[in-house]
Design a protein around this motif. Structure first.
Motif, PDB file in Angstrom:
ATOM      1  N   ALA A  94     -87.861-122.653   7.229  1.00  0.00           N
ATOM      2  CA  ALA A  94     -87.972-122.040   5.902  1.00  0.00           C
ATOM      3  C   ALA A  94     -89.303-121.321   5.725  1.00  0.00           C
ATOM      4  O   ALA A  94     -89.582-120.768   4.668  1.00  0.00           O
ATOM      5  N   CYS A  95     -90.139-121.342   6.755  1.00  0.00           N
ATOM      6  CA  CYS A  95     -91.475-120.767   6.566  1.00  0.00           C
ATOM      7  C   CYS A  95     -91.673-119.421   7.250  1.00  0.00           C
ATOM      8  O   CYS A  95     -92.673-118.740   6.997  1.00  0.00           O
ATOM      9  N   ARG A  96     -90.772-119.016   8.107  1.00  0.00           N
ATOM     10  CA  ARG A  96     -90.924-117.704   8.732  1.00  0.00           C
ATOM     11  C   ARG A  96     -90.621-116.611   7.701  1.00  0.00           C
ATOM     12  O   ARG A  96     -89.562-116.633   7.060  1.00  0.00           O
ATOM     13  N   LYS A  97     -91.554-115.664   7.518  1.00  0.00           N
ATOM     14  CA  LYS A  97     -91.287-114.548   6.609  1.00  0.00           C
ATOM     15  C   LYS A  97     -90.025-113.821   7.061  1.00  0.00           C
ATOM     16  O   LYS A  97     -89.850-113.620   8.254  1.00  0.00           O
ATOM     17  N   PRO A  98     -89.121-113.413   6.196  1.00  0.00           N
ATOM     18  CA  PRO A  98     -89.280-113.368   4.739  1.00  0.00           C
ATOM     19  C   PRO A  98     -89.046-114.674   3.995  1.00  0.00           C
ATOM     20  O   PRO A  98     -89.039-114.679   2.759  1.00  0.00           O
ATOM     21  N   GLY A  99     -88.854-115.762   4.673  1.00  0.00           N
ATOM     22  CA  GLY A  99     -88.787-117.057   4.000  1.00  0.00           C
ATOM     23  C   GLY A  99     -90.085-117.308   3.240  1.00  0.00           C
ATOM     24  O   GLY A  99     -91.127-116.738   3.566  1.00  0.00           O
ATOM     25  N   LEU A 100     -89.998-118.184   2.233  1.00  0.00           N
ATOM     26  CA  LEU A 100     -91.131-118.321   1.313  1.00  0.00           C
ATOM     27  C   LEU A 100     -91.962-119.581   1.529  1.00  0.00           C
ATOM     28  O   LEU A 100     -92.792-119.937   0.697  1.00  0.00           O
ATOM     29  N   GLY A 101     -91.743-120.256   2.656  1.00  0.00           N
ATOM     30  CA  GLY A 101     -92.457-121.517   2.887  1.00  0.00           C
ATOM     31  C   GLY A 101     -93.969-121.396   2.812  1.00  0.00           C
ATOM     32  O   GLY A 101     -94.637-122.264   2.238  1.00  0.00           O
ATOM     33  N   MET A 102     -94.504-120.332   3.366  1.00  0.00           N
ATOM     34  CA  MET A 102     -95.966-120.185   3.355  1.00  0.00           C
ATOM     35  C   MET A 102     -96.478-119.885   1.952  1.00  0.00           C
ATOM     36  O   MET A 102     -97.552-120.332   1.555  1.00  0.00           O
ATOM     37  N   LEU A 103     -95.678-119.139   1.198  1.00  0.00           N
ATOM     38  CA  LEU A 103     -96.050-118.848  -0.197  1.00  0.00           C
ATOM     39  C   LEU A 103     -96.025-120.130  -1.029  1.00  0.00           C
ATOM     40  O   LEU A 103     -96.918-120.387  -1.840  1.00  0.00           O
ATOM     41  N   GLU A 104     -95.006-120.938  -0.799  1.00  0.00           N
ATOM     42  CA  GLU A 104     -94.897-122.193  -1.546  1.00  0.00           C
ATOM     43  C   GLU A 104     -96.063-123.118  -1.222  1.00  0.00           C
ATOM     44  O   GLU A 104     -96.613-123.794  -2.094  1.00  0.00           O
ATOM     45  N   GLN A 105     -96.474-123.124   0.036  1.00  0.00           N
ATOM     46  CA  GLN A 105     -97.633-123.938   0.405  1.00  0.00           C
ATOM     47  C   GLN A 105     -98.897-123.419  -0.279  1.00  0.00           C
ATOM     48  O   GLN A 105     -99.719-124.192  -0.770  1.00  0.00           O
ATOM     49  N   ALA A 106     -99.038-122.109  -0.320  1.00  0.00           N
ATOM     50  CA  ALA A 106    -100.211-121.515  -0.985  1.00  0.00           C
ATOM     51  C   ALA A 106    -100.239-121.886  -2.463  1.00  0.00           C
ATOM     52  O   ALA A 106    -101.305-122.136  -3.035  1.00  0.00           O
ATOM     53  N   LEU A 107     -99.066-121.951  -3.073  1.00  0.00           N
ATOM     54  CA  LEU A 107     -99.002-122.319  -4.500  1.00  0.00           C
ATOM     55  C   LEU A 107     -99.387-123.780  -4.711  1.00  0.00           C
ATOM     56  O   LEU A 107     -99.898-124.143  -5.772  1.00  0.00           O
ATOM     57  N   ARG A 108     -99.147-124.592  -3.686  1.00  0.00           N
ATOM     58  CA  ARG A 108     -99.589-125.990  -3.788  1.00  0.00           C
ATOM     59  C   ARG A 108    -101.104-126.092  -3.582  1.00  0.00           C
ATOM     60  O   ARG A 108    -101.757-126.978  -4.132  1.00  0.00           O
ATOM     61  N   ASP A 109    -101.650-125.191  -2.775  1.00  0.00           N
ATOM     62  CA  ASP A 109    -103.078-125.265  -2.435  1.00  0.00           C
ATOM     63  C   ASP A 109    -103.989-124.603  -3.462  1.00  0.00           C
ATOM     64  O   ASP A 109    -105.150-124.977  -3.590  1.00  0.00           O
ATOM     65  N   PHE A 110    -103.461-123.581  -4.131  1.00  0.00           N
ATOM     66  CA  PHE A 110    -104.307-122.788  -5.029  1.00  0.00           C
ATOM     67  C   PHE A 110    -103.582-122.530  -6.338  1.00  0.00           C
ATOM     68  O   PHE A 110    -102.360-122.567  -6.393  1.00  0.00           O
ATOM     69  N   ASP A 111    -104.366-122.267  -7.367  1.00  0.00           N
ATOM     70  CA  ASP A 111    -103.833-121.885  -8.660  1.00  0.00           C
ATOM     71  C   ASP A 111    -103.681-120.368  -8.654  1.00  0.00           C
ATOM     72  O   ASP A 111    -104.647-119.647  -8.880  1.00  0.00           O
TER      73      ASP A 111
END
Ligand code: MG
Ligand code: ZN
Length: 168
Positions: A94-111
């Motif tokens: 779920a993390c390979r772009k265009p999947g959003l896994g990396m974006l979701e992780q960034a949202l957990r890490d940063f505001d």
């Protein structure tokens, strides 16, 4: 600001994994400096299926990342704020772009305020990542103008052109 790596930070030579093959793109130092001055967090989101394909290891990836950060520190005085990568083969995660896994992780890490955020990439999958993730500005380096008009993407022909969009 979300940044693809190969073709944006460094020249995309295909599965870049060695320091000798890591060549910074023209204009990237100025772009990162301006983005930093504008208050953007600099978040790398990079597909690295070369790991799953056995071309190089996770350790190789981190070694190259450390080199990149050291060079950036020397050139512009800072490194990227965070490095996200997908080591998997296509269609297996779920993390390979265009999947959003990396974006979701960034949202957990940063505001993050995604509407005021920017995605900069050179592949259509980068743009799909930005659009599907709700990122407000999607800059497509050397993108297809016909495809872009359709999708509310902004095509740029080089990194210098990105500066105008960050400064407004
Ligand atoms: Mg790329
Ligand atoms: Zn993945």
């Amino acid at each position: 600001m979300f940044l693809d790596r190969d073709g944006v930070i460094n020249v995309d030579k295909g599965y870049v994994c060695r320091i000798a093959d890591f060549v910074f793109m023209p204009g990237i130092f100025e772009l990162l400096s301006v983005a930093k001055a504008q208050g953007f967090l600099l978040l790398l989101v990079t597909n690295q299926s070369g790991i799953a394909r056995g071309y190089y290891s996770v350790q190789d990836f981190w070694n190259l990342s450390a080199h990149m950060q050291t060079c950036l520190q020397a050139k512009v005085g800072f490194g990227l704020d965070k490095i996200y990568f997908c080591p998997h083969a296509p269609h297996t995660c779920a993390c390979r772009k265009p999947g959003l896994g990396m974006l979701e992780q960034a949202l957990r890490d940063f505001d993050l305020n995604l509407g005021q955020s920017c995605m900069l990439g050179d592949k259509f999958s980068d743009m799909q990542f930005g659009l599907q993730g709700g990122i407000g500005l999607n800059l497509w380096l050397e993108g297809s103008i016909e495809k872009a008009n359709f999708q509310k993407l902004v095509c740029i022909s080089d990194l210098k052109q990105a500066l105008g969009f960050l400064k407004d």
